[in-house]
Design a protein around this motif. Structure first.
Motif, short mmCIF file in Angstrom:
data_model
loop_
_atom_site.label_atom_id
_atom_site.label_comp_id
_atom_site.label_asym_id
_atom_site.label_seq_id
_atom_site.Cartn_x
_atom_site.Cartn_y
_atom_site.Cartn_z
N ILE A 199 0.67 -1.39 0.18
CA ILE A 199 -0.04 0.03 -0.13
C ILE A 199 0.93 1.44 0.01
O ILE A 199 0.30 2.31 -0.47
N ASP A 200 2.01 1.21 0.28
CA ASP A 200 2.98 2.36 0.32
C ASP A 200 3.50 2.76 -0.78
O ASP A 200 4.18 3.93 -1.10
N ARG A 201 3.17 1.88 -1.84
CA ARG A 201 3.62 2.21 -3.15
C ARG A 201 2.92 2.96 -4.01
O ARG A 201 1.60 2.74 -3.90
N ASN A 202 3.40 3.88 -4.77
CA ASN A 202 2.36 4.79 -5.40
C ASN A 202 2.79 5.37 -6.99
O ASN A 202 2.64 6.30 -7.27
N PHE A 203 3.41 4.25 -7.53
CA PHE A 203 4.03 4.79 -8.80
C PHE A 203 2.57 4.61 -9.73
O PHE A 203 1.62 4.03 -9.60
N GLU A 204 3.01 5.01 -11.11
CA GLU A 204 1.95 5.13 -12.25
C GLU A 204 1.65 3.73 -12.45
O GLU A 204 2.70 2.68 -12.66
#
Length: 188
Positions: A131-136
């Motif tokens: 959940i801490d990943r936020n890439f396209e």
């Protein structure tokens, strides 16, 4: 066992990396439920996957040589790729985890490899979709992980390759082998 691992990880990792490890744990449990794996093993592998992540490049290289890890040319110029292999050995010698599934899941969680077991793939994908990943594109891969696991693996591998190519970095051969293997076994 899990509590002891968490306590030691808090000492080894910075706060951001520790939170990431806890988030990977949550994702791995959710993925693992779909495969009837021993969730205790999944928890251990997920928590320990980045146990070497906060080591400096020189420390990773020193530990790699200490543990007899064969360091290839790409790892020499990108030592951060060694955090998986070094972490696998740390899990064994610092945490006392003597389990081949856990060892391999930690070892290959960054590069992937051909012939990965489903256990290894769970840790690889959980790391990617935490959940801490936020890439396209991560939201689409998260959704796909629970609809079509194999396709999500291929999407994550493609995303990694795009990231590496866009930064004009060398691609590790294991990642190429992993992608080709996924394609040949029907990952779409």
């Amino acid at each position: 066992m899990i509590h002891k691992i968490e306590q030691k990880l808090k000492e080894m990792l910075d706060e951001k990396r520790y939170i990431h490890s806890k988030n990977v744990l949550k994702a791995a449990i959710e993925l693992g439920k779909n495969f009837n794996f021993d969730l205790e093993k999944i928890k251990i592998a997920a928590l320990l996957h980045d146990c070497a992540k906060n080591l400096r490049d020189d420390e990773l290289l020193i530990k790699a040589y200490k543990y007899g890890i064969i360091v290839d040319e790409i790892q020499k110029i990108q030592p951060f790729l060694l955090h998986g292999p070094v972490g696998a050995y740390l899990s064994k010698f610092e945490f006392g985890i003597d389990d081949e599934d856990i060892f391999n899941a930690i070892y290959y969680h960054t590069t992937g490899r051909k012939d990965m077991t489903i256990f290894e793939e769970i840790i690889y994908l959980a790391d990617f979709i935490s959940i801490d990943r936020n890439f396209e594109g991560v939201e689409e891969i998260r959704k796909k992980a629970f609809e079509n696991f194999e396709e999500a693996l291929l999407m994550s591998c493609n995303s990694t390759l795009t990231y590496v190519i866009n930064r004009n970095l060398p691609i590790h051969p294991l990642t190429i082998e992993f992608r080709n293997w996924l394609l040949m076994k029907g990952g779409k």
